[in-house]
Design a protein around this motif. Sequence first.
Motif, PDB file in Angstrom:
ATOM      1  N   LEU A  98       0.822  -1.207   0.000  1.00  0.00           N
ATOM      2  CA  LEU A  98       0.000   0.000   0.000  1.00  0.00           C
ATOM      3  C   LEU A  98       0.859   1.262   0.000  1.00  0.00           C
ATOM      4  CD1 LEU A  98      -2.832  -1.054   2.463  1.00  0.00           C
ATOM      5  CD2 LEU A  98      -3.049  -0.648  -0.002  1.00  0.00           C
ATOM      6  N   THR A  99       1.959   1.232   0.716  1.00  0.00           N
ATOM      7  CA  THR A  99       2.887   2.376   0.743  1.00  0.00           C
ATOM      8  C   THR A  99       3.464   2.609  -0.649  1.00  0.00           C
ATOM      9  OG1 THR A  99       3.420   1.932   3.060  1.00  0.00           O
ATOM     10  CG2 THR A  99       4.972   3.293   1.827  1.00  0.00           C
ATOM     11  N   ALA A 100       3.825   1.531  -1.329  1.00  0.00           N
ATOM     12  CA  ALA A 100       4.366   1.650  -2.689  1.00  0.00           C
ATOM     13  C   ALA A 100       3.306   2.197  -3.633  1.00  0.00           C
ATOM     14  CB  ALA A 100       4.880   0.305  -3.173  1.00  0.00           C
ATOM     15  N   LEU A 101       2.083   1.741  -3.499  1.00  0.00           N
ATOM     16  CA  LEU A 101       0.995   2.241  -4.336  1.00  0.00           C
ATOM     17  C   LEU A 101       0.748   3.729  -4.092  1.00  0.00           C
ATOM     18  CD1 LEU A 101      -1.638  -0.645  -4.155  1.00  0.00           C
ATOM     19  CD2 LEU A 101      -0.441   0.167  -6.194  1.00  0.00           C
ATOM     20  N   LYS A 102       0.792   4.145  -2.830  1.00  0.00           N
ATOM     21  CA  LYS A 102       0.571   5.542  -2.477  1.00  0.00           C
ATOM     22  C   LYS A 102       1.650   6.422  -3.103  1.00  0.00           C
ATOM     23  CE  LYS A 102      -0.010   8.594   1.486  1.00  0.00           C
ATOM     24  NZ  LYS A 102       0.011   8.687   2.947  1.00  0.00           N
ATOM     25  N   LYS A 103       2.899   5.958  -3.052  1.00  0.00           N
ATOM     26  CA  LYS A 103       4.001   6.734  -3.648  1.00  0.00           C
ATOM     27  C   LYS A 103       3.832   6.881  -5.148  1.00  0.00           C
ATOM     28  CE  LYS A 103       7.516   5.639  -0.209  1.00  0.00           C
ATOM     29  NZ  LYS A 103       8.773   4.922   0.070  1.00  0.00           N
ATOM     30  N   GLY A 104       3.192   5.907  -5.782  1.00  0.00           N
ATOM     31  CA  GLY A 104       2.985   5.952  -7.229  1.00  0.00           C
ATOM     32  C   GLY A 104       1.865   6.860  -7.668  1.00  0.00           C
ATOM     33  N   LEU A 105       1.088   7.376  -6.727  1.00  0.00           N
ATOM     34  CA  LEU A 105      -0.025   8.268  -7.074  1.00  0.00           C
ATOM     35  C   LEU A 105       0.410   9.682  -7.300  1.00  0.00           C
ATOM     36  CD1 LEU A 105      -2.776   6.985  -4.620  1.00  0.00           C
ATOM     37  CD2 LEU A 105      -2.562   6.497  -7.044  1.00  0.00           C
TER      38      LEU A 105
END
Length: 99
Positions: free
Chosen positions: A92-99
């Motif tokens: 989820l942290t990686a996904l958030k950074k990709g936003l």
Amino acid sequence: MKDLMYYDTCESGKRIQELRKAHEMTQAQLAEALNISLDHLRKIEGGQRGCSVDLLIALAAAFDVSLDFLVLGRGGSVAAARDKLQTLIDELTALKKGL
């Protein structure tokens, strides 16, 4: 009607054996740590003998798993749950950074 649940000594013994091996312990080491005979542990792991409640509690504490997991195979280890949760947090942290 709910499925009946019962203590299957063979399945419980297999789970105990898997936990022991995952913790890189020999049968002799685990038997000594639990203060039981090697023969007793062999019979438990082989499903020929069940565990007392006291012994199940000691095993659960030693391997950081629930009694529900040892007896019925439900749930699992606390450590495994923490690892899975941490993996989800990382994703989820990686996904958030990709936003």
